[in-house]
Scaffold this active site. Structure first.
Site, PDB file in Angstrom:
ATOM      1  N   ASP A 166      45.696  40.778  35.910  1.00 47.72           N
ATOM      2  CA  ASP A 166      44.285  40.572  36.170  1.00 47.72           C
ATOM      3  C   ASP A 166      43.597  40.315  34.827  1.00 47.72           C
ATOM      4  O   ASP A 166      44.060  40.781  33.792  1.00 47.72           O
ATOM      5  CB  ASP A 166      43.716  41.820  36.861  1.00 47.72           C
ATOM      6  CG  ASP A 166      42.211  41.758  36.959  1.00 47.72           C
ATOM      7  OD1 ASP A 166      41.721  40.799  37.569  1.00 47.72           O
ATOM      8  OD2 ASP A 166      41.534  42.647  36.431  1.00 47.72           O
ATOM      9  N   ASP A 168      39.680  40.209  34.031  1.00 46.68           N
ATOM     10  CA  ASP A 168      38.495  40.956  33.646  1.00 46.68           C
ATOM     11  C   ASP A 168      38.737  42.448  33.673  1.00 46.68           C
ATOM     12  O   ASP A 168      39.206  42.993  34.654  1.00 46.68           O
ATOM     13  CB  ASP A 168      37.333  40.600  34.574  1.00 46.68           C
ATOM     14  CG  ASP A 168      36.738  39.269  34.170  1.00 46.68           C
ATOM     15  OD1 ASP A 168      36.196  39.205  33.061  1.00 46.68           O
ATOM     16  OD2 ASP A 168      36.848  38.317  34.943  1.00 46.68           O
TER      17      ASP A 168
END
Lengths: 819, 171
Positions: A166, A168
């Site tokens: 991932d 952010d």
């Protein structure tokens, strides 16, 4: 392709003659066989008489598929009773396994065409989307399986697993606040060091038309480069983000300029299809045995077994995840200590200035759910139904994308206009000044890490990636050890050695059947971490939230810990908020075997995948505080435990014995010197004023009922006393408190109430030592939540001159009444 | 294939544009709205300068003026069987995507000559015959359209390179 008897025919039908032989070429629409069916019709004759007649009607059966007939399942004269009976097998030249935008990628035919013969839509043959960057390309299940097996073989060959990363708040943190640029250009700014390596970029096709030339500021998590370098030797990396494609690509360019780590394996929300969840099946539709995920959010993965949840990277305080504004709001309970302290400092000022900030406002969560103007709040507007609709809608839904964009626009605009970071820095400086002026106690013992002329708001001291890498390495090793073992033994081997050596042998062509499942290996490793630990959260999960389903509880459970809502006999740890003494904390303090720790301890365990030493994270609970209630708390606490499994006499004995032993070791009770006392005194004073009075009353109440028949009482009391003497705590409290408990047990509720009010007034008006105020008896309140609420109330009282005055008045009134 | 095509478009103009320069405003609007747009059948590549503007008519209620513009434009329409050049935009195991201007085409595995194999371990992944033909992101390629489908404002194609003289272009 197998042709079955369709619905909509007049069954039963009788086959008359087969028109084709095996090996015949069949055109679409060509007659396959003729049949007849019987039905009753009403016939009239010339005299007008009507009668029901059974009649046979001949009909033909047309082929809905083209190809070569391989075999018949029926013969002349067969009676077909119902739909779904096998008729004939036709070998099609193209089975349309791969389809692109409604066309077959193998033959170019339009798959969406339908006519009267269509019995199953061709588009339905390929429904699996497993391409990162395209939603139009669909493949059939069979094709997907083949593709996956291929990929698996390839990965096993190079000894790699798949890792979904991932972006952010996992490997980077991004904000849109232009304050960053200003700080970057100002070497004198206290934050200069932290932000000087922040990368900025603009998105060319930024659809946020109202936001002129929006700059994004992206901070890489410390050690990211090394992390990717090392991990990419063990894992094939994929990006899976809820951000837009353009953003994801811009980030990928920053973290992977040569495209060696991720290549084109980037999946953004444009292709995800839903904006509420991430699912492994989007990329690995059939088999997720060799896939790991690192993400800072567990909920959007539904706490999948493949998930390695990492601590959210929150560099730009309050910025949150700019790309998750449409996700359900995440209640952030925990941050770095440094951040917490920063937040603590700013807290007061924020309250006054009505500053809007997001998730960084840790401390106030317990007090009041943060009412930020930032994006997360807007999510609350979405009803469940809407969410569901959103989830169900497809990837190309323009409305959905529009909506997401709008949400995000809001965040960005708010970041640009309100500039929470700048506000925070100002608040921080302000707080510092006031602190210096008042010699704030809190501030004094808070270690000031970066003492420029002002404290910097941003801290670049995150080391999570190092731990993640270590964990990933362990999983990788465990997986391939097990694989090796299984392959040599060729039958289900024993549990793999978690720390075995890598096999030097060269891998022969693999056997997919013995590939172990990461979904069993990893949870097994994780569960070993906190095995046998039973946790109670106190002052951590916001009120009104189900503790069991809170993120931190689920996270803890994934590591094998048990989470209970109340302190029971099994409880080993109480995870508490160091700034608040709740009922549970106090009750736990009476049990030396229960360790009271901060969330930091838990997070350390999560990060390192090993049971961290509790020592540095212990919350010091004043023994005098809980011992100061006339010997009652012990018993009361045991009464509480009794709510769980009943204690037998032997049990009690055993436990008390343990207690005595533990006492000597337990740092909670023993190692409190006079100096610590002094330094902590004021703090305790504060807390006691807030919540003690309410909490301890329970103890005395129950005590009065149960103390007679409790065999246990004396021994524990004795031990407590011993401890108290050892620590040299204030003794006056004891007499004081036993009085209080006696009076409270005999006195009426009203009296107790009155007394409490009286006590409170005195404790507030005269600044006295801890023992005085701790001896407060309390009203009938019980239960942990009650304690927290009261804690709140207490705080308000402290803040509020009015409340104080009110209490005083009340006390006066009641005194008058008495007389 | 490119065509010269006569088209018609209704343009609404805000009252603030009324004035001596109204014709240039209409022209600008026309270019902005139409050039590069896709009708699903063809893409408008370029609008020729000479165009006719009808009398303007004020729309009741809004104050906008409506003009009907007749213009000629160069349009591009792909056909099945046409041979086009494009740039590879993405390479995956089941084939690769080609951007041919406004048309997105996909060349599936079965449309790729069998000697060209997928190499997933290369960075970036590529289709290659381990000689001079390498298909990776950014490669210029010539394909033949095998299937065409259009949606409202998009066109999609299935391409093949399994014929002579198709495949990566040597520069």
């Amino acid at each position: 392709m197998l042709v079955e008897s369709p619905t909509g025919l007049h069954y039963p039908i009788t086959v008359v003659e087969l028109a084709k032989k095996p090996e015949d070429d069949i055109q679409r629409g060509a007659p396959l066989f003729s049949y007849y069916y019987e039905t009753t019709v009403t016939e009239g004759d010339k005299y007008g008489d009507e009668k029901e007649v059974k009649k046979k009607f001949p009909a033909g059966f047309e082929s809905s598929k083209a190809g070569t007939l391989t075999r018949w399942f029926i013969q002349n004269g067969t009676v077909i009773q119902r739909a779904g009976v096998k008729l004939v097998e036709i070998d099609e030249p193209c089975t349309h396994e791969t389809q692109f935008a409604g066309m077959c990628a193998d033959c170019g035919k339009d798959m969406t065409e339908e006519d009267y013969m269509t019995d199953g839509r061709d588009v339905d043959r390929a429904t699996v989307n497993m391409t990162h960057d395209n939603t139009s390309l669909l493949v059939s299940k069979k094709e997907a399986l083949l593709a996956e097996e291929d990929a698996k073989r390839r990965l096993l060959g190079v000894k790699k697993l798949s890792l979904i990363v991932d972006l952010d708040q996992t490997v980077i943190h991004t904000t849109c606040e232009r304050t960053i640029a200003e700080w970057q250009n100002d070497p004198n700014n206290p934050n200069y060091d932290a932000v000087k390596e922040v990368r900025s970029f603009q998105l060319a096709d930024d659809r946020l038309a109202n936001v002129a030339a929006n700059w994004y500021y992206c901070k890489l998590r410390p050690g990211l480069k090394e992390f990717l370098d090392k991990v990419s030797t063990m894992y094939e990396l994929h990006i899976y983000t809820m951000a837009t494609r353009a953003y994801a690509q811009a980030i990928a360019k920053i973290i992977d300029p040569d495209r060696v780590y991720f290549g084109d394996r980037i999946l953004s929300r444009d292709e995800n299809g839903t904006d509420q969840v991430k699912t492994l099946h989007r990329l690995f539709p059939v088999n997720t045995d060799m896939v790991l995920v690192i993400d800072d959010r567990g909920d959007i993965w539904h706490w999948s077994d493949n998930l390695v949840k990492v601590r959210a990277y929150n560099f730009f305080l309050g910025a949150g995840d700019i790309n998750a504004s449409f996700l359900p709001k995440q209640v952030d309970l925990i941050t770095d200590t440094a951040q917490t302290k920063a937040a603590e400092l700013t807290k007061d000022v924020e309250k006054k200035s009505e500053d809007s900030n997001g998730e960084a406002q840790v401390v106030s969560i317990a007090a009041k759910p943060p009412e930020s103007i930032l994006a997360p709040v807007t999510n609350g507007v979405l009803t469940d139904l809407e969410k569901q609709l959103l989830t169900m809608s497809g990837g190309d839904n323009p409305d959905l994308l529009e909506r997401q964009t709008k949400e995000q626009e809001k965040v960005i605009i708010s970041q640009q206009t309100e500039r929470p970071l700048l506000q925070k820095q100002l608040a921080l400086e302000q707080a510092e000044e006031t602190a210096e002026a008042e010699e704030d106690v809190d501030n004094a013992d808070a270690p000031a890490p970066e003492q420029h002329k002002h404290k910097s708001l941003l801290h670049d001291d995150d080391d999570e990636l190092i731990y993640i890498e270590a964990c990933l390495r362990r999983v990788h090793r465990a997986f391939f050890d097990e694989y090796q073992k299984k392959r040599t033994a060729h039958q289900g081997g024993r549990i793999a050695e978690l720390r075995g050596e890598k096999s030097p042998k060269k891998r022969a062509p693999d056997d997919l059947a013995v590939v172990p499942d990461i979904k069993t290996i990893m949870p097994r490793m994780k569960r070993a971490v906190l095995q046998g630990v039973s946790i109670v959260f106190s002052g951590i999960v916001p009120l009104g939230m189900d503790v069991q389903s809170s993120d931190i509880a689920l996270w803890a459970k994934s590591f094998g810990a048990q989470v209970t809502t109340d302190i029971t006999k099994q409880t080993t740890h109480v995870v508490a908020n160091p700034s608040r003494k709740t009922t549970k904390v106090k009750r736990a303090a009476n049990h030396p075997q229960i360790k009271i720790v901060t969330t930091e301890w838990l997070l350390q365990c999560f990060s390192k995948w090993e049971r961290a030493d509790e020592q540095p994270y212990l919350i010091q609970v004043d023994p005098a505080e809980h011992g100061a209630h006339g010997g009652s708390p012990e018993i009361s606490a045991f009464d509480d435990l009794d709510e769980g499994p009943l204690l037998s006499a032997e049990d009690d004995g055993a436990i008390s014995g343990e207690e005595d032993e533990d006492e000597l070791k337990s740092p909670v009770n023993v190692d409190i010197s006079e100096e610590t006392w002094q330094s902590l005194g004021d703090e305790f004073q504060e807390f006691m004023d807030e919540s003690d009075d309410d909490d301890q009353g329970t103890g005395s109440d129950t005590d009065s009922v149960n103390s007679e028949n409790s065999v246990q009482t004396s021994s524990t009391t004795r031990s407590k006393k011993k401890r108290k003497r050892g620590t040299g705590s204030v003794d006056g409290s004891e007499a004081d408190d036993s009085d209080a408990s006696v009076s409270s047990s005999t006195g009426s509720k009203l009296q107790r109430k009155k007394k409490r009010v009286l006590e409170r007034v005195t404790s507030l008006t005269n600044v006295v030592s801890a023992d005085k105020s701790s001896g407060l008896p309390s009203p009938e309140t019980t239960g942990p939540d009650e304690g927290q609420e009261n804690g709140l109330g207490g705080e308000e009282d402290d803040d509020d001159g009015d409340a104080e005055l009110e209490a005083e008045l009340l006390a006066e009134l009641e005194r008058d009444d008495d007389e | 294939m490119f065509f010269l095509y006569e088209l018609e478009k209704t343009i609404q103009l805000h009252p603030s544009f009324f004035g001596p320069l109204i014709r240039s405003h209409i022209h600008r609007e026309l270019l902005a709205k139409e050039e590069g747009s896709n009708t699903g059948k063809y893409t408008i590549v370029c609008i020729l300068d000479s165009f006719e503007v009808s009398e303007g008519q004020v729309v009741a209620g809004t104050g906008h003026a409506e003009y009907t513009v007749h213009y000629k434009a160069v349009v591009w329409r792909p056909f099945r069987g046409e041979i086009i050049d494009g740039v590879v935009s993405s390479v995956i195991r089941s084939g690769f995507f080609v951007e041919c201007g406004s048309l997105q085409a996909f060349v599936g595995r079965s449309m790729i000559p069998s000697e060209i194999k997928y190499d997933a371990n290369a960075t970036p992944p590529q289709w290659t015959d381990n000689a001079e033909q390498i298909i990776e992101k950014g490669t210029q390629i010539r394909i033949k359209i095998k299937g065409l489908r259009s949606e409202v404002d998009k066109m999609f194609a299935i391409g093949t390179m399994k014929e002579d003289y198709l495949g990566p272009l040597m520069s």
